[in-house]
Design an enzyme around this catalytic site. Sequence first.
Site, short mmCIF file in Angstrom:
data_model
loop_
_atom_site.label_atom_id
_atom_site.label_comp_id
_atom_site.label_asym_id
_atom_site.label_seq_id
_atom_site.Cartn_x
_atom_site.Cartn_y
_atom_site.Cartn_z
N HIS A 145 0.67 -1.30 0.04
CA HIS A 145 -0.19 0.10 -0.07
C HIS A 145 0.89 1.13 -0.06
O HIS A 145 0.33 2.29 0.58
CB HIS A 145 -1.17 0.01 1.26
CG HIS A 145 -1.60 -1.03 1.06
ND1 HIS A 145 -2.87 -1.67 0.39
CD2 HIS A 145 -1.56 -2.13 2.26
CE1 HIS A 145 -3.08 -2.78 0.72
NE2 HIS A 145 -2.50 -3.30 1.81
N ARG A 146 2.17 1.24 -0.37
CA ARG A 146 3.13 2.31 -0.60
C ARG A 146 3.44 2.82 0.89
O ARG A 146 3.78 4.01 0.89
CB ARG A 146 2.60 3.28 -1.58
CG ARG A 146 2.03 2.98 -3.09
CD ARG A 146 1.79 3.98 -4.15
NE ARG A 146 2.77 5.10 -3.96
CZ ARG A 146 3.85 4.79 -4.92
NH1 ARG A 146 4.30 3.97 -5.30
NH2 ARG A 146 4.71 5.86 -4.82
#
Length: 192
Positions: free
Chosen positions: A170-171
């Site tokens: 999710h970065r």
Amino acid sequence: MADDPFALFDAWFAEARASELNDSNAMALATADATGRPSVRMVLLKGHGPDGFVFYTNRESRKAGEIAANPHGALLFHWKSLRRQVRIEGALTLVTDAESDAYFASRSRDSQLGAWASDQSRPLGDRAAFEARFAEVQARFDGRDVPRPPHWGGYRLTPDHIEFWQDRAHRLHERRVFDRADGDWTEGLLYP
């Protein structure tokens, strides 16, 4: 400081050598000219340790001219298979002639001859001109060792900043940064 940045680099580099299909020692080298105009290209890491990160090139090339005008640079290792990168910034200096001679002697003969034949970064009319020059150099050194050209050698980037980036879901990446001031390293984290 939880970790020595050089020990951490050694561990990551060992993993990259085991997992990367091609050129795990490839790194982007960014330099800038006297006006600050940047340029970047891929070079190969040929030595590293607490004293810095070493690469070799023609010292009459564009990158060498930029280093002479502005002796600071940045390196980037990107190991896609590991989803990691390492960014390194610092001063650039020449390695010793002895280091350059030793590395040059370890190169393949054709690579040695190519160092003599190439006017790296300068305009070339056509490939045939380069191939003819290579053939001339082959003939000149036929039957004897190829010495290192006086215009060819190494550079060492001595880091004052090293960042280790690890991909996360999710970065929400992990970024560990090490900075050196007055010879001592400090460690911290950066927001992704």
